[in-house]
Design a protein around this motif. Structure first.
Motif, PDB file in Angstrom:
ATOM      1  N   PRO A 106       0.800  -1.234   0.000  1.00  0.00           N
ATOM      2  CA  PRO A 106       0.000   0.000   0.000  1.00  0.00           C
ATOM      3  C   PRO A 106       0.827   1.275   0.000  1.00  0.00           C
ATOM      4  O   PRO A 106       0.450   2.254  -0.647  1.00  0.00           O
ATOM      5  CB  PRO A 106      -0.832  -0.125   1.284  1.00  0.00           C
ATOM      6  CG  PRO A 106      -0.919  -1.595   1.537  1.00  0.00           C
ATOM      7  CD  PRO A 106       0.403  -2.143   1.086  1.00  0.00           C
ATOM      8  N   GLU A 107       1.954   1.274   0.709  1.00  0.00           N
ATOM      9  CA  GLU A 107       2.767   2.494   0.761  1.00  0.00           C
ATOM     10  C   GLU A 107       3.334   2.818  -0.626  1.00  0.00           C
ATOM     11  O   GLU A 107       3.323   3.977  -1.054  1.00  0.00           O
ATOM     12  CB  GLU A 107       3.898   2.338   1.771  1.00  0.00           C
ATOM     13  CG  GLU A 107       4.713   3.605   1.958  1.00  0.00           C
ATOM     14  CD  GLU A 107       5.786   3.483   3.027  1.00  0.00           C
ATOM     15  OE1 GLU A 107       6.578   4.445   3.155  1.00  0.00           O
ATOM     16  OE2 GLU A 107       5.839   2.441   3.723  1.00  0.00           O
ATOM     17  N   PHE A 108       3.825   1.808  -1.317  1.00  0.00           N
ATOM     18  CA  PHE A 108       4.341   2.009  -2.678  1.00  0.00           C
ATOM     19  C   PHE A 108       3.208   2.438  -3.606  1.00  0.00           C
ATOM     20  O   PHE A 108       3.372   3.341  -4.432  1.00  0.00           O
ATOM     21  CB  PHE A 108       4.991   0.716  -3.176  1.00  0.00           C
ATOM     22  CG  PHE A 108       5.838   0.892  -4.403  1.00  0.00           C
ATOM     23  CD1 PHE A 108       7.192   1.170  -4.291  1.00  0.00           C
ATOM     24  CD2 PHE A 108       5.289   0.782  -5.668  1.00  0.00           C
ATOM     25  CE1 PHE A 108       7.983   1.335  -5.427  1.00  0.00           C
ATOM     26  CE2 PHE A 108       6.062   0.944  -6.808  1.00  0.00           C
ATOM     27  CZ  PHE A 108       7.421   1.224  -6.686  1.00  0.00           C
ATOM     28  N   ALA A 109       2.054   1.789  -3.456  1.00  0.00           N
ATOM     29  CA  ALA A 109       0.885   2.123  -4.278  1.00  0.00           C
ATOM     30  C   ALA A 109       0.436   3.561  -4.031  1.00  0.00           C
ATOM     31  O   ALA A 109      -0.021   4.248  -4.956  1.00  0.00           O
ATOM     32  CB  ALA A 109      -0.256   1.156  -3.981  1.00  0.00           C
ATOM     33  N   ASP A 110       0.566   4.034  -2.798  1.00  0.00           N
ATOM     34  CA  ASP A 110       0.176   5.405  -2.469  1.00  0.00           C
ATOM     35  C   ASP A 110       1.023   6.404  -3.258  1.00  0.00           C
ATOM     36  O   ASP A 110       0.507   7.400  -3.776  1.00  0.00           O
ATOM     37  CB  ASP A 110       0.330   5.646  -0.972  1.00  0.00           C
ATOM     38  CG  ASP A 110      -0.100   7.046  -0.562  1.00  0.00           C
ATOM     39  OD1 ASP A 110      -1.299   7.357  -0.707  1.00  0.00           O
ATOM     40  OD2 ASP A 110       0.754   7.824  -0.105  1.00  0.00           O
ATOM     41  N   GLY A 111       2.325   6.137  -3.364  1.00  0.00           N
ATOM     42  CA  GLY A 111       3.196   7.012  -4.149  1.00  0.00           C
ATOM     43  C   GLY A 111       2.799   7.043  -5.610  1.00  0.00           C
ATOM     44  O   GLY A 111       2.769   8.107  -6.244  1.00  0.00           O
ATOM     45  N   GLN A 112       2.456   5.881  -6.161  1.00  0.00           N
ATOM     46  CA  GLN A 112       2.030   5.810  -7.562  1.00  0.00           C
ATOM     47  C   GLN A 112       0.709   6.538  -7.770  1.00  0.00           C
ATOM     48  O   GLN A 112       0.505   7.209  -8.782  1.00  0.00           O
ATOM     49  CB  GLN A 112       1.893   4.355  -7.995  1.00  0.00           C
ATOM     50  CG  GLN A 112       3.204   3.618  -8.077  1.00  0.00           C
ATOM     51  CD  GLN A 112       3.078   2.209  -8.628  1.00  0.00           C
ATOM     52  OE1 GLN A 112       4.030   1.680  -9.171  1.00  0.00           O
ATOM     53  NE2 GLN A 112       1.946   1.579  -8.477  1.00  0.00           N
ATOM     54  N   ALA A 113      -0.189   6.388  -6.789  1.00  0.00           N
ATOM     55  CA  ALA A 113      -1.497   7.046  -6.886  1.00  0.00           C
ATOM     56  C   ALA A 113      -1.337   8.563  -6.896  1.00  0.00           C
ATOM     57  O   ALA A 113      -2.010   9.273  -7.658  1.00  0.00           O
ATOM     58  CB  ALA A 113      -2.389   6.608  -5.729  1.00  0.00           C
ATOM     59  N   ARG A 114      -0.443   9.067  -6.044  1.00  0.00           N
ATOM     60  CA  ARG A 114      -0.207  10.518  -6.000  1.00  0.00           C
ATOM     61  C   ARG A 114       0.338  11.019  -7.334  1.00  0.00           C
ATOM     62  O   ARG A 114      -0.070  12.073  -7.830  1.00  0.00           O
ATOM     63  CB  ARG A 114       0.766  10.858  -4.871  1.00  0.00           C
ATOM     64  CG  ARG A 114       0.186  10.679  -3.480  1.00  0.00           C
ATOM     65  CD  ARG A 114       1.264  10.892  -2.406  1.00  0.00           C
ATOM     66  NE  ARG A 114       0.790  10.528  -1.093  1.00  0.00           N
ATOM     67  CZ  ARG A 114       0.107  11.342  -0.293  1.00  0.00           C
ATOM     68  NH1 ARG A 114      -0.170  12.583  -0.694  1.00  0.00           N
ATOM     69  NH2 ARG A 114      -0.291  10.938   0.895  1.00  0.00           N
TER      70      ARG A 114
ATOM     71  N   ALA B   9      -0.152   9.664 -10.244  1.00  0.00           N
ATOM     72  CA  ALA B   9      -1.193   9.533 -11.268  1.00  0.00           C
ATOM     73  C   ALA B   9      -2.370  10.472 -11.015  1.00  0.00           C
ATOM     74  O   ALA B   9      -3.203  10.671 -11.901  1.00  0.00           O
ATOM     75  CB  ALA B   9      -1.684   8.082 -11.322  1.00  0.00           C
ATOM     76  N   GLY B  10      -2.467  11.006  -9.792  1.00  0.00           N
ATOM     77  CA  GLY B  10      -3.548  11.934  -9.469  1.00  0.00           C
ATOM     78  C   GLY B  10      -4.875  11.278  -9.181  1.00  0.00           C
ATOM     79  O   GLY B  10      -5.938  11.845  -9.439  1.00  0.00           O
ATOM     80  N   HIS B  11      -4.835  10.041  -8.654  1.00  0.00           N
ATOM     81  CA  HIS B  11      -6.087   9.391  -8.252  1.00  0.00           C
ATOM     82  C   HIS B  11      -5.925   8.801  -6.852  1.00  0.00           C
ATOM     83  O   HIS B  11      -4.807   8.681  -6.341  1.00  0.00           O
ATOM     84  CB  HIS B  11      -6.538   8.337  -9.276  1.00  0.00           C
ATOM     85  CG  HIS B  11      -5.515   7.284  -9.563  1.00  0.00           C
ATOM     86  ND1 HIS B  11      -5.092   6.974 -10.838  1.00  0.00           N
ATOM     87  CD2 HIS B  11      -4.825   6.440  -8.753  1.00  0.00           C
ATOM     88  CE1 HIS B  11      -4.201   6.006 -10.795  1.00  0.00           C
ATOM     89  NE2 HIS B  11      -4.022   5.655  -9.540  1.00  0.00           N
ATOM     90  N   PRO B  12      -7.031   8.418  -6.198  1.00  0.00           N
ATOM     91  CA  PRO B  12      -6.949   7.907  -4.828  1.00  0.00           C
ATOM     92  C   PRO B  12      -6.190   6.587  -4.737  1.00  0.00           C
ATOM     93  O   PRO B  12      -6.182   5.798  -5.692  1.00  0.00           O
ATOM     94  CB  PRO B  12      -8.425   7.703  -4.424  1.00  0.00           C
ATOM     95  CG  PRO B  12      -9.217   8.493  -5.413  1.00  0.00           C
ATOM     96  CD  PRO B  12      -8.420   8.513  -6.677  1.00  0.00           C
TER      97      PRO B  12
END
Length: 201
Positions: free
Chosen positions: A94-102, A104-107
């Motif tokens: 989840p932490e890595f995914a959070d960086g990718q989400a930021r 990409a500009g989505h939750p």
């Protein structure tokens, strides 16, 4: 569909949502309803260790899939129905995914749902090592994810309409007081007092 989730990441994750999107993808891919899947959320350090150990690649990544029983979705209509299988494990960070989400500009919830579908497809034998494989896998991934979102929206719409109808009927005197609030009662919870089963889809 039996889907077990273990969150060892230290991040708060919508486990029920991930179970739901995984179950949707598996059902759409004609996977046997008795199939078993495990999902584990891990921290950055654990994911980096897994990435190096299994892929010989440095640093953490977003999702890894570890297939167990080899299987192919769908099949011939006249073929013998397959029995239950253990699909394998999906590991998410989840932490890595959070960086990718930021970036990409989505939750992050959307990113984790996308990665879950991606992991499911890897378990079913899809890959993206070659351009043609990548086009096929990513198109299917987008189709499954958008289908799941449509199903979520339809479900939310049906619930909202049912609640509206219940309130209207209650005001008009067609329902008893405990029926017009959707059967929740004074504590705002369902007949069982809330708290559904987790880990199943």
């Amino acid at each position: 569909m039996s889907i077990e989730v273990a969150n060892e990441s230290g991040w708060e994750v919508d486990e029920a949502g991930l179970i739901d999107v995984a179950g949707y993808a598996l059902a759409r891919m004609d996977v046997h309803p008795a199939a078993e899947l495990s999902m584990t959320m891990v921290d950055i350090a654990t994911m980096a260790d897994l990435h190096v150990r299994w892929m010989d690649l440095p640093g953490p990544t977003d999702v890894m899939s570890f297939p167990m029983d080899e299987m192919t979705p769908g099949g011939r209509p006249d073929a013998t129905e397959p029995g239950p299988v253990v699909l394998g494990d999906i590991v998410l960070c989840p932490e890595f995914a959070d960086g990718q989400a930021r970036e990409a500009g989505h939750p992050v919830e959307h990113e984790l749902a996308l990665l879950t579908v991606h992991g499911v497809l890897h378990l079913l034998g899809y890959d993206h090592a070659e351009p043609e494989e990548e086009r096929e896998m990513f198109a299917l991934q987008a189709e499954l994810l958008s289908g799941w979102y449509r199903e979520q929206e339809d479900s939310a719409r049906r619930v909202a309409l049912a609640e509206r109808d219940s309130r209207l009927l209650g005001r008009m005197g067609f329902l008893a007081a405990d029926e017009s609030d959707g059967g929740r009662g004074s504590d705002g919870m369902g007949p069982a007092g809330g708290g559904g089963a987790r880990g199943r889809a």
